[in-house]
Write a protein that holds these residues in place. Structure first.
Motif, PDB file in Angstrom:
ATOM      1  N   ALA A 151       0.829  -1.205   0.000  1.00 23.75           N
ATOM      2  CA  ALA A 151       0.000   0.000   0.000  1.00 23.75           C
ATOM      3  C   ALA A 151       0.867   1.260   0.000  1.00 23.75           C
ATOM      4  O   ALA A 151       0.651   2.167  -0.810  1.00 23.75           O
ATOM      5  CB  ALA A 151      -0.939  -0.006   1.199  1.00 23.75           C
ATOM      6  N   ILE A 152       1.855   1.310   0.873  1.00 23.68           N
ATOM      7  CA  ILE A 152       2.618   2.550   1.014  1.00 23.68           C
ATOM      8  C   ILE A 152       3.464   2.817  -0.236  1.00 23.68           C
ATOM      9  O   ILE A 152       3.416   3.909  -0.808  1.00 23.68           O
ATOM     10  CB  ILE A 152       3.482   2.507   2.288  1.00 23.68           C
ATOM     11  CG1 ILE A 152       2.558   2.475   3.513  1.00 23.68           C
ATOM     12  CG2 ILE A 152       4.423   3.696   2.359  1.00 23.68           C
ATOM     13  CD1 ILE A 152       3.238   2.173   4.814  1.00 23.68           C
ATOM     14  N   THR A 153       4.194   1.795  -0.686  1.00 24.05           N
ATOM     15  CA  THR A 153       5.023   1.994  -1.881  1.00 24.05           C
ATOM     16  C   THR A 153       4.157   2.374  -3.078  1.00 24.05           C
ATOM     17  O   THR A 153       4.481   3.314  -3.815  1.00 24.05           O
ATOM     18  CB  THR A 153       5.793   0.705  -2.228  1.00 24.05           C
ATOM     19  OG1 THR A 153       6.219   0.106  -1.025  1.00 24.05           O
ATOM     20  CG2 THR A 153       6.973   0.995  -3.099  1.00 24.05           C
ATOM     21  N   ALA A 154       3.063   1.639  -3.263  1.00 15.19           N
ATOM     22  CA  ALA A 154       2.222   1.901  -4.430  1.00 15.19           C
ATOM     23  C   ALA A 154       1.668   3.320  -4.376  1.00 15.19           C
ATOM     24  O   ALA A 154       1.689   4.034  -5.385  1.00 15.19           O
ATOM     25  CB  ALA A 154       1.097   0.878  -4.514  1.00 15.19           C
ATOM     26  N   VAL A 155       1.189   3.752  -3.209  1.00 13.18           N
ATOM     27  CA  VAL A 155       0.594   5.094  -3.132  1.00 13.18           C
ATOM     28  C   VAL A 155       1.656   6.156  -3.406  1.00 13.18           C
ATOM     29  O   VAL A 155       1.408   7.119  -4.141  1.00 13.18           O
ATOM     30  CB  VAL A 155      -0.088   5.321  -1.763  1.00 13.18           C
ATOM     31  CG1 VAL A 155      -0.464   6.778  -1.583  1.00 13.18           C
ATOM     32  CG2 VAL A 155      -1.315   4.453  -1.644  1.00 13.18           C
ATOM     33  N   ILE A 156       2.860   5.971  -2.851  1.00 11.62           N
ATOM     34  CA  ILE A 156       3.919   6.965  -3.087  1.00 11.62           C
ATOM     35  C   ILE A 156       4.227   7.064  -4.584  1.00 11.62           C
ATOM     36  O   ILE A 156       4.270   8.165  -5.149  1.00 11.62           O
ATOM     37  CB  ILE A 156       5.188   6.592  -2.288  1.00 11.62           C
ATOM     38  CG1 ILE A 156       4.922   6.793  -0.799  1.00 11.62           C
ATOM     39  CG2 ILE A 156       6.378   7.429  -2.737  1.00 11.62           C
ATOM     40  CD1 ILE A 156       6.045   6.330   0.095  1.00 11.62           C
ATOM     41  N   PHE A 157       4.395   5.909  -5.239  1.00  9.40           N
ATOM     42  CA  PHE A 157       4.738   5.963  -6.659  1.00  9.40           C
ATOM     43  C   PHE A 157       3.581   6.489  -7.503  1.00  9.40           C
ATOM     44  O   PHE A 157       3.796   7.222  -8.461  1.00  9.40           O
ATOM     45  CB  PHE A 157       5.203   4.592  -7.158  1.00  9.40           C
ATOM     46  CG  PHE A 157       6.652   4.360  -6.867  1.00  9.40           C
ATOM     47  CD1 PHE A 157       7.626   4.919  -7.676  1.00  9.40           C
ATOM     48  CD2 PHE A 157       7.038   3.634  -5.764  1.00  9.40           C
ATOM     49  CE1 PHE A 157       8.965   4.747  -7.393  1.00  9.40           C
ATOM     50  CE2 PHE A 157       8.383   3.453  -5.469  1.00  9.40           C
ATOM     51  CZ  PHE A 157       9.343   4.005  -6.282  1.00  9.40           C
ATOM     52  N   LYS A 158       2.358   6.115  -7.132  1.00  7.89           N
ATOM     53  CA  LYS A 158       1.210   6.644  -7.866  1.00  7.89           C
ATOM     54  C   LYS A 158       1.176   8.160  -7.750  1.00  7.89           C
ATOM     55  O   LYS A 158       0.938   8.864  -8.736  1.00  7.89           O
ATOM     56  CB  LYS A 158      -0.100   6.058  -7.309  1.00  7.89           C
ATOM     57  CG  LYS A 158      -0.396   4.672  -7.804  1.00  7.89           C
ATOM     58  CD  LYS A 158      -1.789   4.235  -7.398  1.00  7.89           C
ATOM     59  CE  LYS A 158      -1.779   3.480  -6.099  1.00  7.89           C
ATOM     60  NZ  LYS A 158      -3.042   2.759  -5.858  1.00  7.89           N
ATOM     61  N   ALA A 159       1.420   8.653  -6.537  1.00 10.23           N
ATOM     62  CA  ALA A 159       1.370  10.097  -6.321  1.00 10.23           C
ATOM     63  C   ALA A 159       2.461  10.788  -7.136  1.00 10.23           C
ATOM     64  O   ALA A 159       2.202  11.805  -7.793  1.00 10.23           O
ATOM     65  CB  ALA A 159       1.521  10.413  -4.838  1.00 10.23           C
ATOM     66  N   ILE A 160       3.673  10.228  -7.115  1.00 13.52           N
ATOM     67  CA  ILE A 160       4.780  10.878  -7.838  1.00 13.52           C
ATOM     68  C   ILE A 160       4.513  10.857  -9.342  1.00 13.52           C
ATOM     69  O   ILE A 160       4.576  11.894 -10.014  1.00 13.52           O
ATOM     70  CB  ILE A 160       6.120  10.184  -7.515  1.00 13.52           C
ATOM     71  CG1 ILE A 160       6.473  10.424  -6.046  1.00 13.52           C
ATOM     72  CG2 ILE A 160       7.220  10.703  -8.426  1.00 13.52           C
ATOM     73  CD1 ILE A 160       7.693   9.678  -5.576  1.00 13.52           C
ATOM     74  N   ILE A 161       4.183   9.660  -9.866  1.00 16.75           N
ATOM     75  CA  ILE A 161       3.948   9.569 -11.312  1.00 16.75           C
ATOM     76  C   ILE A 161       2.770  10.445 -11.715  1.00 16.75           C
ATOM     77  O   ILE A 161       2.830  11.174 -12.707  1.00 16.75           O
ATOM     78  CB  ILE A 161       3.739   8.100 -11.735  1.00 16.75           C
ATOM     79  CG1 ILE A 161       5.051   7.340 -11.550  1.00 16.75           C
ATOM     80  CG2 ILE A 161       3.274   8.001 -13.183  1.00 16.75           C
ATOM     81  CD1 ILE A 161       4.988   5.885 -11.897  1.00 16.75           C
ATOM     82  N   GLY A 162       1.698  10.402 -10.911  1.00 12.87           N
ATOM     83  CA  GLY A 162       0.531  11.229 -11.206  1.00 12.87           C
ATOM     84  C   GLY A 162       0.894  12.703 -11.257  1.00 12.87           C
ATOM     85  O   GLY A 162       0.476  13.435 -12.158  1.00 12.87           O
ATOM     86  N   PHE A 163       1.693  13.130 -10.291  1.00 12.32           N
ATOM     87  CA  PHE A 163       2.092  14.540 -10.222  1.00 12.32           C
ATOM     88  C   PHE A 163       2.922  14.935 -11.432  1.00 12.32           C
ATOM     89  O   PHE A 163       2.671  15.963 -12.071  1.00 12.32           O
ATOM     90  CB  PHE A 163       2.889  14.757  -8.926  1.00 12.32           C
ATOM     91  CG  PHE A 163       3.196  16.190  -8.637  1.00 12.32           C
ATOM     92  CD1 PHE A 163       2.209  17.029  -8.142  1.00 12.32           C
ATOM     93  CD2 PHE A 163       4.462  16.701  -8.854  1.00 12.32           C
ATOM     94  CE1 PHE A 163       2.483  18.353  -7.872  1.00 12.32           C
ATOM     95  CE2 PHE A 163       4.745  18.031  -8.592  1.00 12.32           C
ATOM     96  CZ  PHE A 163       3.764  18.861  -8.100  1.00 12.32           C
ATOM     97  N   VAL A 164       3.899  14.076 -11.763  1.00  6.07           N
ATOM     98  CA  VAL A 164       4.790  14.374 -12.887  1.00  6.07           C
ATOM     99  C   VAL A 164       3.996  14.427 -14.197  1.00  6.07           C
ATOM    100  O   VAL A 164       4.105  15.389 -14.969  1.00  6.07           O
ATOM    101  CB  VAL A 164       5.914  13.311 -12.958  1.00  6.07           C
ATOM    102  CG1 VAL A 164       6.687  13.436 -14.251  1.00  6.07           C
ATOM    103  CG2 VAL A 164       6.845  13.455 -11.770  1.00  6.07           C
ATOM    104  N   VAL A 165       3.165  13.404 -14.413  1.00  8.87           N
ATOM    105  CA  VAL A 165       2.411  13.359 -15.668  1.00  8.87           C
ATOM    106  C   VAL A 165       1.439  14.536 -15.757  1.00  8.87           C
ATOM    107  O   VAL A 165       1.296  15.163 -16.807  1.00  8.87           O
ATOM    108  CB  VAL A 165       1.672  12.011 -15.826  1.00  8.87           C
ATOM    109  CG1 VAL A 165       0.841  11.997 -17.095  1.00  8.87           C
ATOM    110  CG2 VAL A 165       2.662  10.866 -15.861  1.00  8.87           C
ATOM    111  N   ALA A 166       0.802  14.853 -14.626  1.00  8.19           N
ATOM    112  CA  ALA A 166      -0.129  15.988 -14.625  1.00  8.19           C
ATOM    113  C   ALA A 166       0.606  17.262 -15.035  1.00  8.19           C
ATOM    114  O   ALA A 166       0.080  18.069 -15.800  1.00  8.19           O
ATOM    115  CB  ALA A 166      -0.749  16.155 -13.242  1.00  8.19           C
TER     116      ALA A 166
END
Lengths: 302, 309
Positions: free
Chosen positions: B92-107
């Protein structure tokens, strides 16, 4: 629109100052990385399509997996004529349509009551509805399993292993969120509007059907799409509560019938998965803005 | 509505008070009846099972005898259980961190390009979120196939040895997280893109005039402005990821050797497949603490924003 004008202005302006040069480089890098991310994001669905058009000989051959040497529709024909695939599709369609209808009926009416006709405990109820949305199905399937056994023992109604049981279960996943976003949409309608209707002698039913539903239509479409995609994609409940091939819905059906022991018929599995993903994708393609509105409403409304 | 009702008596004067009272009563009764299906649904199919799970967790396997904390004691003594706890948190923690980072970068990249192209890119990049997770995980399962892996084929052409995606414990852990990030980061991207649009351009112009670098602009303008939406999206995603089922179930079914089981999938294995309902209920109850913490924060944010409006 405003930033489009600004961007266009900066790009068109002759080359002076570092700002426009920076801007152009930023733009190039943006496109470069967007392409990389698009490849990453679209690789699995594209590979599904590639595999679905191959023969099983080609799939097990050692050639380039990313190229189709001998395109064929064999998998599609086989899947749509044999197997239980059409049954799964029908079950999924009936369940989803019923769940959407039920969800919208319950949540629009309840949201109207909670947003406009305050009653004792209505504020607590609104918060409670939101909390319910946060309770995951992974927490509920075991007690539900036991409750169904109890219903069978005492009332003699067998709820296990029937696709229609899912029509009772899925609203627990869709209604709380839909009610929540409908409360948000209804609350944003100016009070003057329904006061005017009330003064003109409209009943509550008329206020709801003649004013609230038309005005909040974008919200209703967004909630409908949400309810449909959730019930179409649900995996845990059908896996836990249905077993025989005639009662399965799509995601579970593909996994339990097309995978026989260790034998994976990948051509058909990918075809089945792609066709199963088609309805949400089609809806998304045509109603993207509503889809996204529903997605963002949960966190920004309210 | 309340103010109309309050103004009523002064306008009509005197003895209409009782009929008004009746009307008020009727209105709230109608309202309650309108919300009744919702209340019943939540009570019977959500609240009751949730409470029932607690009761079930205190019974023995045959559900004939009360054993108190017996199931929990049993779980605490099992190595698999601690592995599930570790894996659930890691997942959960790793996935959420990476989702947040990738989401932020792509956005950011989507936000950077001219707005007439944004729609197209946004539409393309959200596709992983739209496909039902069980279906797209099947595609990943096929991409990760031990003998025909199409990713390994590419890696082989780049001179990299074949990767046992789902065959070895650590790679399998990586794979389930990768698939989760693939499915979830488009959602973050959409949320952050909406938030980015709401940051006034003047702030960036002012920052540029003050000589801020792009990094300073992100750190001192974008992030503070988006703090709320970042927090609430991450909390939502934490709940969903922590309670995940589809991805792990389809991709590894908990294997190899239970190394990728998370609470949801292990509860299913123990409770439904092995038929020990009380033990399965006990396992799933371990999701409650983290869900409760996340829910509290979300709720606080929502009530705070509610009172601001």
């Amino acid at each position: 629109m405003a930033d489009a004008a600004i961007t266009a202005g900066t790009v068109a302006r002759p080359n002076y100052g570092s700002m426009s040069r920076d801007r152009r480089w930023a733009l190039r890098w943006s496109y470069f990385f967007l392409v990389l991310f698009a490849i990453f994001f679209l690789m699995p669905p594209i590979y599904m399509l590639i595999t679905s058009l191959k023969t099983s000989q080609e799939i097990s051959a050692a050639g380039n997996p990313w190229w189709i040497y001998d395109p064929t529709l064999e998998n599609y024909i086989e899947l749509l004529t044999q197997n239980h695939y059409l049954t799964f599709f029908r079950n999924s369609a009936i369940v989803s349509v019923c769940v959407v209808a039920l969800t919208m009926l319950i949540s629009v009416i309840a949201a109207f009551a909670l947003a406009r006709m305050k009653f004792w405990g209505s504020a607590t109820l609104a918060t409670g509805v939101f909390l319910t949305y946060l309770i995951p199905e992974t927490l509920l399937f075991i007690p539900l399993f036991k409750m169904f056994a109890w219903v069978n023992e005492t009332l003699g109604i067998q709820l296990m292993n029937h696709w229609w049981t899912l029509i009772i279960l899925y609203p627990t996943l869709t209604v709380p969120f839909c009610t929540w976003i409908m409360i948000g949409y209804f609350a944003s309608i100016p009070k003057e509007l329904d006061e005017a209707a009330l003064i003109d002698g409209a009943t509550w039913t008329q206020t709801l059907t003649k004013i609230f539903i038309p005005v909040a239509l974008p919200g209703i479409i967004a909630a409908t799409i949400f309810a449909f995609t959730v019930s179409w994609a649900q995996f845990l409940y059908p896996l836990a509560f249905t077993t025989s091939a005639t009662e399965l819905v799509l995601p579970v059906g593909i996994i339990t019938t097309l995978i026989k022991g260790d034998v994976f018929n990948w051509g058909q599995i990918m075809t089945g998965a792609l066709l199963g993903a088609a309805p949400p994708l089609v809806i998304y393609a045509f109603l993207m803005d509503y889809y996204i509105a529903g997605l963002t409403a949960g966190a920004t409304k309210g | 509505m309340a103010d109309i009702a309050a103004r009523g008596p002064t306008a009509t004067v005197g003895d209409s008070r009782s009929s008004l009272h009746k009307l008020m009563q009727r209105k709230s009764t109608i309202a309650f009846l309108m919300a009744l299906p919702l209340i019943l649904l939540v009570l019977i199919l959500v609240a009751y099972p949730a409470g029932y799970a607690v009761y079930l967790a205190t019974l023995n396997k045959g559900m004939t005898r009360f054993v108190g904390f017996g199931n929990f004691e049993f779980l605490f003594g099992r190595e698999t259980f601690w592995m599930v706890v570790y894996q659930s948190c890691l997942f959960a923690i790793t996935a959420v961190i990476f989702k947040a980072i990738i989401g932020f970068v792509v956005a950011h990249f989507v936000h950077n390009i001219p707005s007439k192209g944004q729609r197209k890119w946004r539409g393309m990049l959200l596709v992983p979120w739209v496909i039902p997770p069980a279906m797209s995980t099947l595609a990943w399962l096929w991409l990760f196939d031990p003998s025909y892996s199409a990713i390994n084929w590419i890696l082989a052409h780049l001179g990299i040895a074949a990767v046992p995606w789902t065959g070895e414990a650590d790679w399998a852990r990586f794979s389930v997280i990768l698939v989760n990030v693939w499915i979830g980061s488009p959602f973050f991207m959409i949320m952050y893109l909406a938030a980015l649009k709401s940051v006034p351009d003047q702030l960036y112009e002012a920052a540029s005039i003050d000589g801020a670098t792009w990094w300073q602009r992100i750190w001192y303008v974008t992030l503070p402005m988006m703090r709320n939406i970042i927090a609430i999206t991450a909390l939502f995603s934490l709940i969903v990821t922590f309670a995940n089922f589809d991805i792990v179930r389809v991709l590894t079914a908990g294997g190899p050797l239970n190394s990728t089981h998370i609470f949801g999938t292990w509860a299913f294995r123990v409770g439904i497949e092995s038929g020990d309902i009380p033990l399965g209920a006990s396992v799933s109850l371990f999701m409650v603490p983290i869900l409760a913490v996340a829910a509290t924060f979300i709720l606080r944010d929502i009530t705070k924003r509610g009172s601001e409006v």
